[in-house]
Design a protein around this motif. Structure first.
Motif, PDB file in Angstrom:
ATOM      1  N   ARG A   1     -45.252   3.671 -32.025  1.00  0.00           N
ATOM      2  CA  ARG A   1     -44.622   2.938 -30.940  1.00  0.00           C
ATOM      3  C   ARG A   1     -44.169   1.578 -31.462  1.00  0.00           C
ATOM      4  O   ARG A   1     -44.575   1.140 -32.541  1.00  0.00           O
ATOM      5  N   LYS A   2     -43.353   0.909 -30.707  1.00  0.00           N
ATOM      6  CA  LYS A   2     -42.948  -0.435 -31.086  1.00  0.00           C
ATOM      7  C   LYS A   2     -44.151  -1.375 -30.991  1.00  0.00           C
ATOM      8  O   LYS A   2     -44.780  -1.468 -29.942  1.00  0.00           O
ATOM      9  N   ASN A   3     -44.463  -2.025 -32.115  1.00  0.00           N
ATOM     10  CA  ASN A   3     -45.562  -2.979 -32.096  1.00  0.00           C
ATOM     11  C   ASN A   3     -45.048  -4.363 -31.719  1.00  0.00           C
ATOM     12  O   ASN A   3     -43.869  -4.550 -31.389  1.00  0.00           O
ATOM     13  N   ILE A   4     -45.931  -5.344 -31.793  1.00  0.00           N
ATOM     14  CA  ILE A   4     -45.551  -6.702 -31.384  1.00  0.00           C
ATOM     15  C   ILE A   4     -44.418  -7.231 -32.254  1.00  0.00           C
ATOM     16  O   ILE A   4     -43.499  -7.899 -31.768  1.00  0.00           O
ATOM     17  N   LYS A   5     -44.457  -6.903 -33.545  1.00  0.00           N
ATOM     18  CA  LYS A   5     -43.402  -7.365 -34.445  1.00  0.00           C
ATOM     19  C   LYS A   5     -42.047  -6.818 -34.014  1.00  0.00           C
ATOM     20  O   LYS A   5     -41.050  -7.550 -33.965  1.00  0.00           O
ATOM     21  N   CYS A   6     -42.007  -5.513 -33.697  1.00  0.00           N
ATOM     22  CA  CYS A   6     -40.734  -4.905 -33.299  1.00  0.00           C
ATOM     23  C   CYS A   6     -40.223  -5.499 -31.994  1.00  0.00           C
ATOM     24  O   CYS A   6     -39.011  -5.638 -31.798  1.00  0.00           O
ATOM     25  N   LEU A   7     -41.139  -5.857 -31.107  1.00  0.00           N
ATOM     26  CA  LEU A   7     -40.726  -6.422 -29.824  1.00  0.00           C
ATOM     27  C   LEU A   7     -40.231  -7.849 -29.960  1.00  0.00           C
ATOM     28  O   LEU A   7     -39.348  -8.295 -29.225  1.00  0.00           O
ATOM     29  N   LEU A   8     -40.821  -8.593 -30.914  1.00  0.00           N
ATOM     30  CA  LEU A   8     -40.458 -10.001 -31.075  1.00  0.00           C
ATOM     31  C   LEU A   8     -39.262 -10.203 -31.981  1.00  0.00           C
ATOM     32  O   LEU A   8     -38.505 -11.162 -31.814  1.00  0.00           O
ATOM     33  N   CYS A   9     -39.104  -9.304 -32.961  1.00  0.00           N
ATOM     34  CA  CYS A   9     -38.059  -9.493 -33.965  1.00  0.00           C
ATOM     35  C   CYS A   9     -36.790  -8.754 -33.572  1.00  0.00           C
ATOM     36  O   CYS A   9     -36.838  -7.625 -33.074  1.00  0.00           O
ATOM     37  N   ASN A  10     -35.677  -9.402 -33.845  1.00  0.00           N
ATOM     38  CA  ASN A  10     -34.391  -8.739 -33.671  1.00  0.00           C
ATOM     39  C   ASN A  10     -34.289  -7.628 -34.707  1.00  0.00           C
ATOM     40  O   ASN A  10     -34.601  -7.822 -35.881  1.00  0.00           O
ATOM     41  N   LYS A  11     -33.864  -6.451 -34.299  1.00  0.00           N
ATOM     42  CA  LYS A  11     -33.815  -5.294 -35.197  1.00  0.00           C
ATOM     43  C   LYS A  11     -32.981  -5.561 -36.429  1.00  0.00           C
ATOM     44  O   LYS A  11     -33.313  -5.149 -37.533  1.00  0.00           O
ATOM     45  N   ASP A  12     -31.866  -6.270 -36.284  1.00  0.00           N
ATOM     46  CA  ASP A  12     -30.950  -6.504 -37.397  1.00  0.00           C
ATOM     47  C   ASP A  12     -31.197  -7.836 -38.084  1.00  0.00           C
ATOM     48  O   ASP A  12     -30.380  -8.297 -38.867  1.00  0.00           O
ATOM     49  N   GLY A  13     -32.321  -8.483 -37.803  1.00  0.00           N
ATOM     50  CA  GLY A  13     -32.632  -9.746 -38.472  1.00  0.00           C
ATOM     51  C   GLY A  13     -32.056 -10.922 -37.733  1.00  0.00           C
ATOM     52  O   GLY A  13     -32.772 -11.798 -37.270  1.00  0.00           O
ATOM     53  N   PHE A  14     -30.741 -10.990 -37.591  1.00  0.00           N
ATOM     54  CA  PHE A  14     -30.082 -12.072 -36.887  1.00  0.00           C
ATOM     55  C   PHE A  14     -29.164 -11.492 -35.820  1.00  0.00           C
ATOM     56  O   PHE A  14     -28.614 -10.409 -35.972  1.00  0.00           O
ATOM     57  N   ALA A  15     -28.995 -12.219 -34.765  1.00  0.00           N
ATOM     58  CA  ALA A  15     -27.983 -11.844 -33.793  1.00  0.00           C
ATOM     59  C   ALA A  15     -26.610 -12.096 -34.410  1.00  0.00           C
ATOM     60  O   ALA A  15     -26.483 -12.750 -35.448  1.00  0.00           O
ATOM     61  N   GLN A  16     -25.572 -11.580 -33.789  1.00  0.00           N
ATOM     62  CA  GLN A  16     -24.239 -11.744 -34.347  1.00  0.00           C
ATOM     63  C   GLN A  16     -23.876 -13.220 -34.464  1.00  0.00           C
ATOM     64  O   GLN A  16     -23.181 -13.628 -35.379  1.00  0.00           O
ATOM     65  N   GLN A  17     -24.348 -14.000 -33.557  1.00  0.00           N
ATOM     66  CA  GLN A  17     -24.076 -15.436 -33.620  1.00  0.00           C
ATOM     67  C   GLN A  17     -25.405 -16.154 -33.756  1.00  0.00           C
ATOM     68  O   GLN A  17     -26.258 -16.079 -32.876  1.00  0.00           O
ATOM     69  N   VAL A  18     -25.612 -16.840 -34.874  1.00  0.00           N
ATOM     70  CA  VAL A  18     -26.887 -17.484 -35.152  1.00  0.00           C
ATOM     71  C   VAL A  18     -27.007 -18.753 -34.332  1.00  0.00           C
ATOM     72  O   VAL A  18     -26.120 -19.615 -34.337  1.00  0.00           O
ATOM     73  N   SER A  19     -28.118 -18.877 -33.632  1.00  0.00           N
ATOM     74  CA  SER A  19     -28.388 -20.084 -32.853  1.00  0.00           C
ATOM     75  C   SER A  19     -29.668 -20.708 -33.380  1.00  0.00           C
ATOM     76  O   SER A  19     -30.747 -20.126 -33.278  1.00  0.00           O
ATOM     77  N   LEU A  20     -29.558 -21.887 -33.948  1.00  0.00           N
ATOM     78  CA  LEU A  20     -30.721 -22.527 -34.554  1.00  0.00           C
ATOM     79  C   LEU A  20     -31.712 -23.046 -33.527  1.00  0.00           C
ATOM     80  O   LEU A  20     -32.858 -23.317 -33.841  1.00  0.00           O
ATOM     81  N   THR A  21     -31.270 -23.200 -32.294  1.00  0.00           N
ATOM     82  CA  THR A  21     -32.164 -23.714 -31.251  1.00  0.00           C
ATOM     83  C   THR A  21     -32.838 -22.598 -30.477  1.00  0.00           C
ATOM     84  O   THR A  21     -33.666 -22.854 -29.616  1.00  0.00           O
ATOM     85  N   ARG A  22     -32.493 -21.363 -30.788  1.00  0.00           N
ATOM     86  CA  ARG A  22     -33.030 -20.226 -30.051  1.00  0.00           C
ATOM     87  C   ARG A  22     -34.475 -19.979 -30.461  1.00  0.00           C
ATOM     88  O   ARG A  22     -34.792 -19.921 -31.664  1.00  0.00           O
ATOM     89  N   GLN A  23     -35.370 -19.877 -29.492  1.00  0.00           N
ATOM     90  CA  GLN A  23     -36.769 -19.683 -29.787  1.00  0.00           C
ATOM     91  C   GLN A  23     -37.055 -18.193 -29.964  1.00  0.00           C
ATOM     92  O   GLN A  23     -37.246 -17.460 -28.991  1.00  0.00           O
ATOM     93  N   ARG A  24     -36.991 -17.725 -31.194  1.00  0.00           N
ATOM     94  CA  ARG A  24     -37.223 -16.320 -31.463  1.00  0.00           C
ATOM     95  C   ARG A  24     -37.649 -16.120 -32.910  1.00  0.00           C
ATOM     96  O   ARG A  24     -37.349 -16.954 -33.760  1.00  0.00           O
ATOM     97  N   THR A  25     -38.365 -15.040 -33.168  1.00  0.00           N
ATOM     98  CA  THR A  25     -38.804 -14.754 -34.517  1.00  0.00           C
ATOM     99  C   THR A  25     -37.836 -13.783 -35.174  1.00  0.00           C
ATOM    100  O   THR A  25     -37.455 -12.779 -34.567  1.00  0.00           O
ATOM    101  N   PHE A  26     -37.437 -14.076 -36.415  1.00  0.00           N
ATOM    102  CA  PHE A  26     -36.519 -13.219 -37.137  1.00  0.00           C
ATOM    103  C   PHE A  26     -37.180 -12.692 -38.397  1.00  0.00           C
ATOM    104  O   PHE A  26     -38.121 -13.305 -38.927  1.00  0.00           O
ATOM    105  N   ARG A  27     -36.681 -11.577 -38.872  1.00  0.00           N
ATOM    106  CA  ARG A  27     -37.190 -11.040 -40.124  1.00  0.00           C
ATOM    107  C   ARG A  27     -36.909 -11.987 -41.273  1.00  0.00           C
ATOM    108  O   ARG A  27     -35.924 -12.686 -41.269  1.00  0.00           O
ATOM    109  N   CYS A  28     -37.837 -11.910 -42.258  1.00  0.00           N
ATOM    110  CA  CYS A  28     -37.675 -12.766 -43.428  1.00  0.00           C
ATOM    111  C   CYS A  28     -36.444 -12.343 -44.216  1.00  0.00           C
ATOM    112  O   CYS A  28     -36.204 -11.164 -44.403  1.00  0.00           O
TER     113      CYS A  28
END
Length: 324
Positions: free
Chosen positions: A297-324
């Protein structure tokens, strides 16, 4: 070990040439990935100019081929003035195991030679005339019985076996028990060492919530020692029994997402499977018995992280966790 990009690309190119394979488009693509790794930290963008990005899918193959090139031109050839002193050479990634024939002075000059073969490889050495540790094995040279092995644990080892209360299918816990017993059996040449490690394993598993009923699965020591757990350096020269893992009429795999209800679902499928196999044509396709596979199942990491690492438009002020 930080591999210079041009050295790595040349090593891959040499390997492809040895196979009479073309370097296009692999080497240009490799150069593109190595020299254009951009990452963000804080509010700044950085370009990595040295080494390989951590987590890159090709990093293991890349480093292995680079080390294979180094071995070919610097170590396992006549360029190495100490080549004839190597009775045995083996490696696992960056860990090297050698049987050496020569005195301490020659060995010291050999180690000095290795550390001057490249600018990006630096070696640390450990040697002994009686015993030495390599990965999880302690290799001993017995004066009468020859080579023997036993289990070695690093000083950083902790009892972190998967807890019995963890939400995993039951076969996972059974596999842990079987594989750990098989591992210590293969590594322990001496029966006394095996018995000691076997007892320690039971204590460690009990501390992780395993029940006596679980541990009974590992009780048949004789069967383990004479089958899949045959010691690597056994005093007996009897062949290891061969078990054919290829079976005919492999059953149909039922794939489902893992949950606490899986046991009831599997029991229900097994109960009504004869209804499905009453038709001979269907039985030939699905098999006489069902087999199950589970996906996470989707774990906490999958729920918190964007699947593709970054959204199409990067927002530096957006409070979210991204893949390394």
């Amino acid at each position: 070990m930080v591999i210079p990009s041009q050295f790595g690309i040349q090593a891959i190119s040499n390997f492809l040439h040895s196979l009479d394979a073309t370097t296009d488009p692999l080497c240009p693509l490799l150069e593109l990935v190595l020299e254009n790794n951009v990452f963000i930290y804080g509010h700044d963008f950085y370009l990595q100019t040295w080494g390989v990005a951590m987590g890159t899918p090709y990093v293991n193959s890349y480093s292995n081929l680079v080390l294979a090139q180094w071995e070919k031109v610097k170590l396992l050839c006549d360029v190495n003035p100490w080549y004839k002193h190597l009775l045995y050479y083996g490696c696992f990634t960056e860990d090297i195991f050698i049987f050496w024939k020569g005195d301490a002075g020659q060995y010291s000059r050999f180690t000095d030679y290795l550390n001057h073969t490249t600018k990006f490889l630096k070696f640390q050495f450990d040697c002994s005339e009686t015993e030495i540790n390599f990965l999880d094995a302690k290799v001993l040279l017995h004066p009468v019985k020859g080579l023997q092995t036993s289990l070695h644990r690093k000083y950083t080892w902790r009892n972190y076996y998967l807890h019995r209360q963890s939400m995993h299918p039951n076969h996972i816990f059974k596999n842990i028990l079987k594989n750990q017993v098989t591992r210590i059996s293969r590594l322990c040449t001496n029966d006394a060492d095996f018995s000691r490690e076997f007892t320690d394993l039971h204590h460690n598993l009990r501390a992780r919530g395993y029940r006596d009923m679980d541990l009974k699965l590992t009780a048949d020591i004789n069967t383990i020692r004479t089958n899949q757990g045959w010691p690597y350096f056994s005093e007996s020269l009897s062949p290891v029994p061969f078990r054919d893992t290829q079976t005919k009429n492999m059953p149909l795999k039922c794939l489902m997402t893992f949950s606490s209800d899986n046991k009831h679902v599997c029991d229900t499928i097994r109960k009504y499977w004869p209804v499905l196999t009453a038709d001979e044509r269907i039985r030939n396709i699905v098999g006489d018995h069902p087999s199950f596979s589970f996906k996470n199942r989707k774990n906490i990491k999958c729920l918190l992280c964007n699947k593709d690492g970054f959204a199409q438009q990067v927002s530096l002020t957006r409070q979210r966790t991204f893949r390394c």
